[in-house]
Structures are given as C-alpha cells and as structure tokens.
Design a protein around this motif. Structure first.
Motif, PDB file in Angstrom:
ATOM      1  N   UNK A 140      47.048 -39.501 -75.666  1.00 46.21           N
ATOM      2  CA  UNK A 140      48.243 -38.757 -75.270  1.00 46.21           C
ATOM      3  C   UNK A 140      49.386 -39.091 -76.229  1.00 46.21           C
ATOM      4  N   UNK A 141      50.442 -38.251 -76.253  1.00 41.07           N
ATOM      5  CA  UNK A 141      51.548 -38.455 -77.202  1.00 41.07           C
ATOM      6  C   UNK A 141      52.132 -39.874 -77.167  1.00 41.07           C
ATOM      7  N   UNK A 142      52.223 -40.493 -75.963  1.00 35.00           N
ATOM      8  CA  UNK A 142      52.836 -41.826 -75.879  1.00 35.00           C
ATOM      9  C   UNK A 142      52.025 -42.865 -76.647  1.00 35.00           C
ATOM     10  N   UNK A 143      50.748 -42.570 -76.883  1.00 37.75           N
ATOM     11  CA  UNK A 143      49.902 -43.519 -77.618  1.00 37.75           C
ATOM     12  C   UNK A 143      49.818 -43.152 -79.105  1.00 37.75           C
ATOM     13  N   UNK A 144      50.571 -42.149 -79.520  1.00 33.15           N
ATOM     14  CA  UNK A 144      50.550 -41.726 -80.924  1.00 33.15           C
ATOM     15  C   UNK A 144      51.867 -42.106 -81.600  1.00 33.15           C
ATOM     16  N   UNK A 145      51.819 -42.316 -82.924  1.00 35.34           N
ATOM     17  CA  UNK A 145      53.046 -42.589 -83.680  1.00 35.34           C
ATOM     18  C   UNK A 145      53.779 -41.271 -83.953  1.00 35.34           C
ATOM     19  N   UNK A 146      55.007 -41.392 -84.464  1.00 35.52           N
ATOM     20  CA  UNK A 146      55.799 -40.204 -84.785  1.00 35.52           C
ATOM     21  C   UNK A 146      55.089 -39.293 -85.780  1.00 35.52           C
ATOM     22  N   UNK A 147      54.511 -39.906 -86.804  1.00 32.33           N
ATOM     23  CA  UNK A 147      53.790 -39.119 -87.814  1.00 32.33           C
ATOM     24  C   UNK A 147      52.580 -38.426 -87.206  1.00 32.33           C
ATOM     25  N   UNK A 148      51.884 -39.135 -86.346  1.00 34.95           N
ATOM     26  CA  UNK A 148      50.700 -38.548 -85.691  1.00 34.95           C
ATOM     27  C   UNK A 148      51.094 -37.390 -84.776  1.00 34.95           C
ATOM     28  N   UNK A 149      52.208 -37.541 -84.064  1.00 40.44           N
ATOM     29  CA  UNK A 149      52.652 -36.448 -83.171  1.00 40.44           C
ATOM     30  C   UNK A 149      53.009 -35.208 -83.987  1.00 40.44           C
ATOM     31  N   UNK A 150      53.648 -35.426 -85.132  1.00 38.36           N
ATOM     32  CA  UNK A 150      53.988 -34.269 -85.969  1.00 38.36           C
ATOM     33  C   UNK A 150      52.706 -33.601 -86.477  1.00 38.36           C
ATOM     34  N   UNK A 151      51.671 -34.399 -86.765  1.00 38.83           N
ATOM     35  CA  UNK A 151      50.386 -33.823 -87.206  1.00 38.83           C
ATOM     36  C   UNK A 151      49.744 -32.983 -86.101  1.00 38.83           C
ATOM     37  N   UNK A 152      49.913 -33.418 -84.849  1.00 36.21           N
ATOM     38  CA  UNK A 152      49.403 -32.600 -83.734  1.00 36.21           C
ATOM     39  C   UNK A 152      50.121 -31.241 -83.733  1.00 36.21           C
TER      40      UNK A 152
END
Ligand code: ADP
Ligand code: ADP
Length: 232
Positions: A140-152
C-alpha cells in the motif's frame, strides 16, 4: 504520427473590462516517441497549456489535434472519450488511495470501466515491472517511498495505453536524485512505448542537454533571438 499538435493556440480570460491572454499564438508538436519539456516562470501559461493539451479547456483561437485528429470543435462528450482513450495524466502528487495496493490502484482504473479481466491484471503487472515496482506491487502507499508512489502514478497513467502522456511537475516533491530517476523513467517509457510525452517542469536540474525544451514567457513561445552580426 503526431500525438499532439497545437497550431496558433490562444486562450484568453475575462479580466475586468479587458482580457488576459494565458496563451498567445502557441504552436507546438509532440510526435510519437518524442519527449518534450515545457518550462517557464509562474503565470507563463504552463497549466493552461496542459489543460488545452488534455482537452480540459477549449482554446479561444487555434487548432488542437490529438493523433492527427482535429478536436478543436469536438463536443464535451467526444473530448471525454478522447481523453480516456488517448491521453494519460501524471500529476505533481499521485493521489493514491490509502487502502489499495499498487496493483489495485491500477486495476481500479479498469474496474471503473467494468473490466475485471485477467489480461488487464497482467497488463497492470507488466506496467509495474516496467516502472521498477514489480517487487512492491502488493504494498500500500504507506509502505512505499515518495519516488515509488510517483512511479505508481506513472504506471496508472499508462493503463489505457495512451498516445499522449501529459506530466505536470512530477518531481517537485522529490529530492534531485529521485527526480532525475523519474524523468529518466519518463524518457525511457516515451521511447519504449512510442508515447508523445509533454512534461511541464520548473525543475531544470532534472532535464538533460539532449531534451527538447520549450520555454513559455507571458503565454508565448518567444522566437529565437537573432545573433547580432550573424547573417546566413
Ligand atoms: P502557470 O501554470 O505557468 O503558472 P497559468 O497557465 O496558470 O500559468 O496562467 C497563465 C495566465 O493566465 C496567468 O496570468 C493567470 O492569472 C491567467 N489565468 C489562468 N487561468 C485563469 C482563469 N481561470 N481565469 C482568469 N485568468 C486565468
Ligand atoms: P526511492 O528511492 O524513493 O525508493 P526511486 O524512485 O529512487 O524511489 O525508486 C523506486 C523503485 O524503483 C525502487 O524500488 C527501485 O528498485 C526501482 N528503480 C530505481 N531505478 C530504477 C531503474 N532505473 N529501473 C528500474 N527500476 C528502478
């Protein structure tokens, strides 16, 4: 094939007794497989340009073509259909839903259209792989970094296989290293998926010398200045 063509586009807004021109006589093309950046100071017309390219705003004058098709006179319904079929949007913040995994964020796009097919899930997984998130697709987003969230957000924008990708300040919440990686990913996706990509950014440090950069000044793309003393 041109993903986007703007021909002498002007956009004006009522301003008291007169008009403010947000864009004036802007011509710009983005071909399939071409990565193009737009920069310019605040108020120079960048958001208006993206809104016109994304068919969210009809220009006061001028022609807009998407995939070679003139959409200047298209109805609101036709524009919505074109937007869904041909255009992907990446925003400053990816606006992910907190309760969904990366994979589910992408599946949701299709499910809103009633598509629950296994092929679509495979497509979503391939996209997540392509943006470097294969190993975290069930987080889920809370377990992802900022860069990873932008990649999603980028993978989600590609779910409908758009011809045109419109990207608005995708690196402003990231440090330089992660910002560079995001812009690099956008260049790679542009080539590999034959997208026409238009990136609006303040973040000149994330651009490379080889990038085609258009600078907006007061709603115009200034003519190249002649070099004094130089004649052809
Ligand atoms: P940027 O994204 O580069 O900051 P904008 O496209 O938001 O620039 O704005 C360009 C110009 O158009 C500015 O002068 C802005 O005030 C004006 N403008 C933009 N949207 C509107 C609107 N809805 N109504 C009136 N003026 C607007
Ligand atoms: P962060 O450092 O905030 O986690 P990054 O944007 O740097 O975010 O990286 C996000 C994910 O993308 C990482 O999990 C990494 O494994 C992956 N990644 C980074 N660079 C690449 C690349 N060039 N190609 C494929 N995957 C990458």
């Amino acid at each position: 094939m041109c993903a986007l063509e703007l021909d002498d586009v002007s956009v004006r807004f009522r301003d008291g007794e007169g008009w403010t021109y947000a864009l004036r006589d802007v011509s710009l093309t983005v071909s399939a497989g071409e990565f193009r950046a737009v920069t310019g100071p605040s108020g120079s017309g960048k958001s208006t340009l993206l809104a016109v390219a994304g068919l969210l705003l009809t220009p006061t004058y001028g022609t807009v073509r998407i995939g070679g098709k003139d959409v200047s006179e298209a109805s609101a319904t036709a524009r919505t259909d074109l937007r869904r079929a041909d255009i992907g949007f990446v925003f400053q913040q990816p606006h992910l839903l907190g309760s969904l995994t990366a994979l589910e964020q992408l599946q949701l796009v299709a499910r809103l259209d009633g598509d629950r097919s296994a092929a679509t899930t495979e497509h979503a997984k391939e996209l997540l792989d392509q943006v470097g998130l294969g190993h975290v697709m069930h987080k889920r987003p809370s377990a992802l970094s900022g860069g990873q969230r932008q990649r999603v957000g980028i993978a989600r924008a590609l779910m409908g296989d758009p011809k045109l990708l419109l990207v608005d300040e995708p690196t402003s919440a990231l440090d330089l290293e992660r910002g560079l990686a995001i812009v690099d990913l956008l260049r790679t996706l542009t080539t590999e998926r034959r997208l026409g990509t238009l990136l609006v950014t303040h973040d000149l440090a994330t651009l490379a010398e080889r990038d085609e950069v258009v600078r907006l000044v007061d709603g115009r793309i200034p003519e190249p200045q002649p070099v004094p003393g130089w004649s052809p």
